[in-house]
Design a protein around this motif. Sequence first.
Motif, PDB file in Angstrom:
ATOM      1  N   ALA A 119    -100.804 -18.571 -79.187  1.00 21.07           N
ATOM      2  CA  ALA A 119    -101.564 -19.168 -78.095  1.00 21.07           C
ATOM      3  C   ALA A 119    -103.057 -18.907 -78.260  1.00 21.07           C
ATOM      4  O   ALA A 119    -103.888 -19.790 -78.003  1.00 21.07           O
ATOM      5  CB  ALA A 119    -101.076 -18.614 -76.759  1.00 21.07           C
ATOM      6  N   ALA A 120    -103.420 -17.697 -78.703  1.00 21.69           N
ATOM      7  CA  ALA A 120    -104.827 -17.363 -78.872  1.00 21.69           C
ATOM      8  C   ALA A 120    -105.462 -18.182 -79.991  1.00 21.69           C
ATOM      9  O   ALA A 120    -106.592 -18.651 -79.870  1.00 21.69           O
ATOM     10  CB  ALA A 120    -104.978 -15.873 -79.157  1.00 21.69           C
ATOM     11  N   VAL A 121    -104.732 -18.356 -81.098  1.00 17.61           N
ATOM     12  CA  VAL A 121    -105.248 -19.151 -82.208  1.00 17.61           C
ATOM     13  C   VAL A 121    -105.430 -20.601 -81.786  1.00 17.61           C
ATOM     14  O   VAL A 121    -106.458 -21.231 -82.066  1.00 17.61           O
ATOM     15  CB  VAL A 121    -104.307 -19.045 -83.424  1.00 17.61           C
ATOM     16  CG1 VAL A 121    -104.716 -20.043 -84.502  1.00 17.61           C
ATOM     17  CG2 VAL A 121    -104.336 -17.628 -83.989  1.00 17.61           C
ATOM     18  N   ALA A 122    -104.433 -21.131 -81.077  1.00 23.42           N
ATOM     19  CA  ALA A 122    -104.531 -22.518 -80.609  1.00 23.42           C
ATOM     20  C   ALA A 122    -105.689 -22.690 -79.641  1.00 23.42           C
ATOM     21  O   ALA A 122    -106.413 -23.695 -79.683  1.00 23.42           O
ATOM     22  CB  ALA A 122    -103.216 -22.930 -79.945  1.00 23.42           C
ATOM     23  N   ALA A 123    -105.875 -21.694 -78.771  1.00 22.29           N
ATOM     24  CA  ALA A 123    -106.972 -21.766 -77.812  1.00 22.29           C
ATOM     25  C   ALA A 123    -108.321 -21.719 -78.519  1.00 22.29           C
ATOM     26  O   ALA A 123    -109.259 -22.434 -78.148  1.00 22.29           O
ATOM     27  CB  ALA A 123    -106.861 -20.619 -76.810  1.00 22.29           C
ATOM     28  N   PHE A 124    -108.425 -20.865 -79.544  1.00 24.56           N
ATOM     29  CA  PHE A 124    -109.678 -20.774 -80.287  1.00 24.56           C
ATOM     30  C   PHE A 124    -109.984 -22.094 -80.984  1.00 24.56           C
ATOM     31  O   PHE A 124    -111.111 -22.600 -80.926  1.00 24.56           O
ATOM     32  CB  PHE A 124    -109.598 -19.647 -81.313  1.00 24.56           C
ATOM     33  CG  PHE A 124    -110.850 -19.469 -82.121  1.00 24.56           C
ATOM     34  CD1 PHE A 124    -111.907 -18.733 -81.627  1.00 24.56           C
ATOM     35  CD2 PHE A 124    -110.969 -20.058 -83.382  1.00 24.56           C
ATOM     36  CE1 PHE A 124    -113.075 -18.572 -82.367  1.00 24.56           C
ATOM     37  CE2 PHE A 124    -112.128 -19.901 -84.128  1.00 24.56           C
ATOM     38  CZ  PHE A 124    -113.184 -19.164 -83.619  1.00 24.56           C
TER      39      PHE A 124
END
Length: 258
Positions: A243-248
Amino acid sequence: MNNAPLIFRREGDIAHIRFNRPNSLNAIDSAMAAVFLDTCQRLAAAPDIRVVTISGEGRAFMAGGDIAQFRDDPASIPDTLIGPMHEALQILTTLQAPVVASLQGAVAGAGMSLALACDLAIAADNTRFNFAYVNLGTSCDLGASWHLPRIVGLRRALEIALLSDPIDATEALRLGLVNRVVPESSLQQETQAIAARLAGAAPTAVGTLKRLFRTSGSRDFASQLAAEQEGFAACAATPEFSAAVAAFLGKRRVPSGR
């Protein structure tokens, strides 16, 4: 009024431990040590806890060990006070959840040792540290000889321990004994804000970072690199990482993982 020596409460995934002997400046006796250990054991059995805060009721965080017990029953101290506190601190320092000390007033002797053992420390501007052990004719406990040299260096640690000069909040911040200093009126609000930020972070990442930093002193460089690689792999396998990678990549706000 709650007469228990320690108050424990949960607010969602944040746990709060508050020492509750204000008339004794929260000095530790055997009864408090036993309750503290029981509380830490409960925390170890609750993996959904994301942050722990530790504070003291009244004018002080903790003024050390209970002098009345030192006077009346000194032979009981190693087994009924130090032993349970040491077991409790081993639990706290190995929890995945970071532990935040919220400090005010006197932070002396065992109180200073306990504050040093926490992962982060927020201090009110009226906080006063004193190592104090040598003034009572004894050496230290609660991990002070492990944490203090790692925080301030050996030579400065020996000065603090052997001379036991008072250290105000400003000097404690300069030495790295605390992470930040705030007005006394803002201490609870600042502690809550830090706890909320930590609770909103990816729990596997937070726990892995805590473990890597706390165990780095027992490894050589190659072993630490291997531990970092293993830790990264564990984090990368979590939904929070994806989720963090996608958000970034999408320039979106990172979900909290709750």
